[in-house]
Motif scaffolding. Structure first.
Motif, PDB file in Angstrom:
ATOM      1  N   GLY A   6      10.361 -20.208  -3.674  1.00 53.36           N
ATOM      2  CA  GLY A   6       9.660 -20.612  -4.845  1.00 53.36           C
ATOM      3  C   GLY A   6       8.613 -19.846  -5.138  1.00 53.36           C
ATOM      4  O   GLY A   6       7.866 -20.274  -6.063  1.00 53.36           O
ATOM      5  N   VAL A   7       8.143 -19.013  -4.173  1.00 51.87           N
ATOM      6  CA  VAL A   7       6.809 -18.470  -4.477  1.00 51.87           C
ATOM      7  C   VAL A   7       7.008 -17.356  -5.721  1.00 51.87           C
ATOM      8  O   VAL A   7       7.837 -16.558  -5.725  1.00 51.87           O
ATOM      9  CB  VAL A   7       6.166 -17.752  -3.376  1.00 51.87           C
ATOM     10  CG1 VAL A   7       4.798 -17.053  -3.563  1.00 51.87           C
ATOM     11  CG2 VAL A   7       6.207 -18.884  -2.242  1.00 51.87           C
ATOM     12  N   ARG A   8       6.103 -17.547  -6.655  1.00 48.30           N
ATOM     13  CA  ARG A   8       6.218 -16.545  -7.756  1.00 48.30           C
ATOM     14  C   ARG A   8       4.980 -15.621  -7.504  1.00 48.30           C
ATOM     15  O   ARG A   8       3.973 -15.696  -7.241  1.00 48.30           O
ATOM     16  CB  ARG A   8       5.600 -17.235  -9.193  1.00 48.30           C
ATOM     17  CG  ARG A   8       6.674 -18.501  -9.615  1.00 48.30           C
ATOM     18  CD  ARG A   8       6.165 -19.096 -10.674  1.00 48.30           C
ATOM     19  NE  ARG A   8       4.810 -19.670 -10.388  1.00 48.30           N
ATOM     20  CZ  ARG A   8       3.920 -20.231 -11.496  1.00 48.30           C
ATOM     21  NH1 ARG A   8       4.249 -20.002 -12.683  1.00 48.30           N
ATOM     22  NH2 ARG A   8       2.746 -20.697 -11.158  1.00 48.30           N
ATOM     23  N   MET A   9       5.677 -14.410  -7.544  1.00 48.95           N
ATOM     24  CA  MET A   9       4.910 -13.093  -7.000  1.00 48.95           C
ATOM     25  C   MET A   9       4.605 -12.037  -8.449  1.00 48.95           C
ATOM     26  O   MET A   9       5.847 -11.933  -8.866  1.00 48.95           O
ATOM     27  CB  MET A   9       5.403 -12.590  -5.828  1.00 48.95           C
ATOM     28  CG  MET A   9       5.537 -13.147  -4.578  1.00 48.95           C
ATOM     29  SD  MET A   9       6.669 -12.471  -3.350  1.00 48.95           S
ATOM     30  CE  MET A   9       8.177 -12.888  -3.902  1.00 48.95           C
ATOM     31  N   ALA A  10       3.660 -11.267  -8.149  1.00 51.84           N
ATOM     32  CA  ALA A  10       3.441 -10.122  -8.926  1.00 51.84           C
ATOM     33  C   ALA A  10       3.346  -9.014  -7.853  1.00 51.84           C
ATOM     34  O   ALA A  10       2.538  -8.982  -6.937  1.00 51.84           O
ATOM     35  CB  ALA A  10       2.514 -10.043  -9.632  1.00 51.84           C
ATOM     36  N   VAL A  11       4.558  -8.136  -7.745  1.00 53.02           N
ATOM     37  CA  VAL A  11       4.281  -7.057  -6.620  1.00 53.02           C
ATOM     38  C   VAL A  11       4.054  -5.707  -7.470  1.00 53.02           C
ATOM     39  O   VAL A  11       4.405  -5.200  -8.454  1.00 53.02           O
ATOM     40  CB  VAL A  11       5.777  -7.043  -5.983  1.00 53.02           C
ATOM     41  CG1 VAL A  11       5.618  -5.769  -5.002  1.00 53.02           C
ATOM     42  CG2 VAL A  11       6.242  -8.137  -5.270  1.00 53.02           C
ATOM     43  N   ILE A  12       2.765  -5.250  -6.702  1.00 51.11           N
ATOM     44  CA  ILE A  12       2.174  -3.947  -7.210  1.00 51.11           C
ATOM     45  C   ILE A  12       2.269  -3.057  -5.772  1.00 51.11           C
ATOM     46  O   ILE A  12       2.394  -3.395  -4.583  1.00 51.11           O
ATOM     47  CB  ILE A  12       0.970  -4.155  -7.718  1.00 51.11           C
ATOM     48  CG1 ILE A  12      -0.271  -4.783  -6.506  1.00 51.11           C
ATOM     49  CG2 ILE A  12       1.058  -4.933  -9.049  1.00 51.11           C
ATOM     50  CD1 ILE A  12      -1.605  -4.847  -7.103  1.00 51.11           C
ATOM     51  N   HIS A  13       2.135  -1.743  -6.349  1.00 50.35           N
ATOM     52  CA  HIS A  13       2.301  -0.815  -5.150  1.00 50.35           C
ATOM     53  C   HIS A  13       1.397   0.393  -5.316  1.00 50.35           C
ATOM     54  O   HIS A  13       0.753   0.685  -6.307  1.00 50.35           O
ATOM     55  CB  HIS A  13       3.649  -0.163  -4.906  1.00 50.35           C
ATOM     56  CG  HIS A  13       4.195   0.557  -6.014  1.00 50.35           C
ATOM     57  ND1 HIS A  13       3.872   1.736  -6.482  1.00 50.35           N
ATOM     58  CD2 HIS A  13       5.151  -0.081  -6.997  1.00 50.35           C
ATOM     59  CE1 HIS A  13       4.382   2.106  -7.394  1.00 50.35           C
ATOM     60  NE2 HIS A  13       5.092   1.165  -7.859  1.00 50.35           N
ATOM     61  N   GLY A  14       1.069   1.022  -4.110  1.00 52.16           N
ATOM     62  CA  GLY A  14       0.016   2.145  -4.374  1.00 52.16           C
ATOM     63  C   GLY A  14       1.170   3.494  -4.499  1.00 52.16           C
ATOM     64  O   GLY A  14       2.290   3.098  -4.536  1.00 52.16           O
ATOM     65  N   ALA A  15       0.185   4.635  -4.512  1.00 50.22           N
ATOM     66  CA  ALA A  15       1.213   5.893  -4.785  1.00 50.22           C
ATOM     67  C   ALA A  15       1.696   6.352  -3.707  1.00 50.22           C
ATOM     68  O   ALA A  15       2.368   7.238  -3.561  1.00 50.22           O
ATOM     69  CB  ALA A  15       0.216   6.681  -5.595  1.00 50.22           C
ATOM     70  N   GLY A  16       0.942   6.380  -2.448  1.00 48.45           N
ATOM     71  CA  GLY A  16       1.202   7.162  -1.328  1.00 48.45           C
ATOM     72  C   GLY A  16       1.067   8.528  -1.493  1.00 48.45           C
ATOM     73  O   GLY A  16       0.405   9.211  -2.163  1.00 48.45           O
ATOM     74  N   SER A  17       2.576   9.026  -1.210  1.00 43.82           N
ATOM     75  CA  SER A  17       2.905  10.378  -1.131  1.00 43.82           C
ATOM     76  C   SER A  17       3.198  10.900  -2.630  1.00 43.82           C
ATOM     77  O   SER A  17       3.782  11.947  -2.968  1.00 43.82           O
ATOM     78  CB  SER A  17       3.936  11.024  -0.316  1.00 43.82           C
ATOM     79  OG  SER A  17       5.044  10.550  -0.521  1.00 43.82           O
ATOM     80  N   GLY A  34       0.843  -1.234   0.068  1.00 44.76           N
ATOM     81  CA  GLY A  34       0.029  -0.015  -0.123  1.00 44.76           C
ATOM     82  C   GLY A  34       0.851   1.231  -0.023  1.00 44.76           C
ATOM     83  O   GLY A  34       2.072   1.263   0.610  1.00 44.76           O
ATOM     84  N   GLY A  35       0.500   2.402  -0.445  1.00 41.48           N
ATOM     85  CA  GLY A  35       1.067   3.451  -0.703  1.00 41.48           C
ATOM     86  C   GLY A  35       1.416   4.345   0.811  1.00 41.48           C
ATOM     87  O   GLY A  35       2.469   4.647   0.835  1.00 41.48           O
ATOM     88  N   SER A  36       0.598   3.967   1.880  1.00 45.42           N
ATOM     89  CA  SER A  36       0.763   4.479   3.072  1.00 45.42           C
ATOM     90  C   SER A  36       1.942   3.491   3.625  1.00 45.42           C
ATOM     91  O   SER A  36       2.625   4.131   4.546  1.00 45.42           O
ATOM     92  CB  SER A  36      -0.341   4.342   3.910  1.00 45.42           C
ATOM     93  OG  SER A  36      -1.118   5.417   3.412  1.00 45.42           O
ATOM     94  N   ALA A  37       2.202   2.366   3.111  1.00 45.49           N
ATOM     95  CA  ALA A  37       3.094   1.481   3.752  1.00 45.49           C
ATOM     96  C   ALA A  37       4.435   1.840   2.952  1.00 45.49           C
ATOM     97  O   ALA A  37       5.627   1.484   3.565  1.00 45.49           O
ATOM     98  CB  ALA A  37       2.901   0.022   3.553  1.00 45.49           C
ATOM     99  N   CYS A  38       4.532   2.154   1.889  1.00 41.32           N
ATOM    100  CA  CYS A  38       5.780   2.220   1.246  1.00 41.32           C
ATOM    101  C   CYS A  38       6.400   3.693   1.056  1.00 41.32           C
ATOM    102  O   CYS A  38       7.300   4.179   0.587  1.00 41.32           O
ATOM    103  CB  CYS A  38       5.889   1.463  -0.195  1.00 41.32           C
ATOM    104  SG  CYS A  38       4.815   2.314  -1.463  1.00 41.32           S
ATOM    105  N   THR A  39       5.481   4.609   1.640  1.00 39.42           N
ATOM    106  CA  THR A  39       5.852   6.043   1.354  1.00 39.42           C
ATOM    107  C   THR A  39       5.486   6.877   2.800  1.00 39.42           C
ATOM    108  O   THR A  39       4.579   6.165   3.758  1.00 39.42           O
ATOM    109  CB  THR A  39       5.255   6.839   0.109  1.00 39.42           C
ATOM    110  OG1 THR A  39       3.867   7.112   0.586  1.00 39.42           O
ATOM    111  CG2 THR A  39       5.326   6.273  -1.099  1.00 39.42           C
ATOM    112  N   LYS A  40       5.941   7.972   2.846  1.00 35.88           N
ATOM    113  CA  LYS A  40       5.666   8.818   4.117  1.00 35.88           C
ATOM    114  C   LYS A  40       4.472   9.729   3.597  1.00 35.88           C
ATOM    115  O   LYS A  40       4.730  10.728   2.930  1.00 35.88           O
ATOM    116  CB  LYS A  40       6.738   9.612   4.617  1.00 35.88           C
ATOM    117  CG  LYS A  40       7.718   8.475   5.205  1.00 35.88           C
ATOM    118  CD  LYS A  40       8.923   9.334   6.051  1.00 35.88           C
ATOM    119  CE  LYS A  40      10.008   8.088   6.585  1.00 35.88           C
ATOM    120  NZ  LYS A  40      11.171   8.935   7.094  1.00 35.88           N
ATOM    121  N   LYS A  41       3.347   9.180   3.702  1.00 38.31           N
ATOM    122  CA  LYS A  41       2.284  10.000   2.810  1.00 38.31           C
ATOM    123  C   LYS A  41       2.070  11.408   3.267  1.00 38.31           C
ATOM    124  O   LYS A  41       1.691  12.431   2.430  1.00 38.31           O
ATOM    125  CB  LYS A  41       0.929   9.239   3.219  1.00 38.31           C
ATOM    126  CG  LYS A  41      -0.002   9.307   2.106  1.00 38.31           C
ATOM    127  CD  LYS A  41      -1.190   8.355   2.135  1.00 38.31           C
ATOM    128  CE  LYS A  41      -2.158   8.816   1.119  1.00 38.31           C
ATOM    129  NZ  LYS A  41      -3.420   7.801   1.217  1.00 38.31           N
TER     130      LYS A  41
END
Length: 121
Positions: A66-77, A34-41
């Motif tokens: 071995g877990v195949r992931m697609a990582v996406i993220h929010g925009a946050g700040s 989430g954007g709030s988790a990856c940025t200082k909003k």
């Protein structure tokens, strides 16, 4: 139309979307940071490096298992300030109904600034 002010060519946007869809289709799980988790909003365009490093370590362990992931993220700040300032989320008018064309220069500027900010993330 918006494409006239978009920093990426329309074909590049389409191929990027296809790549993202293909990646998600072959993933075991889709992880959204989430954007709030990856940025200082509350701080304009500021990463939360501590939280991102912690997330990266956790995701790295899953990948090693071995877990195949697609990582996406929010925009946050990144992007939200421009979107709010230019009322991008409100679209072409405050009324319900189909978009009104031509789009205003202010809305186009806001959409371009929002996209540019988000792509720097």
């Amino acid at each position: 139309q918006f494409w006239g002010s978009c920093p990426l060519p329309r074909d590049e946007l389409r191929s990027q979307s296809r790549r993202e869809i293909a990646a998600m289709a072959s993933a075991d799980v889709v992880v959204k940071i989430g954007g709030s988790a990856c940025t200082k909003k509350a701080q304009f365009e500021t990463l939360n490096e501590e939280a991102l490093n912690a997330s990266a370590k956790q995701l790295g362990k899953l990948r090693a298992d071995g877990v195949r992931m697609a990582v996406i993220h929010g925009a946050g700040s990144f992007g939200h300030q421009h979107a709010r300032e230019y009322a991008v989320s409100k679209g072409t008018s405050l009324e319900e109904g189909p978009p009104k064309y031509p789009l205003s220069d202010r809305l186009l500027e806001g959409a371009a600034k929002t996209r540019l900010s988000v792509t720097t993330l």
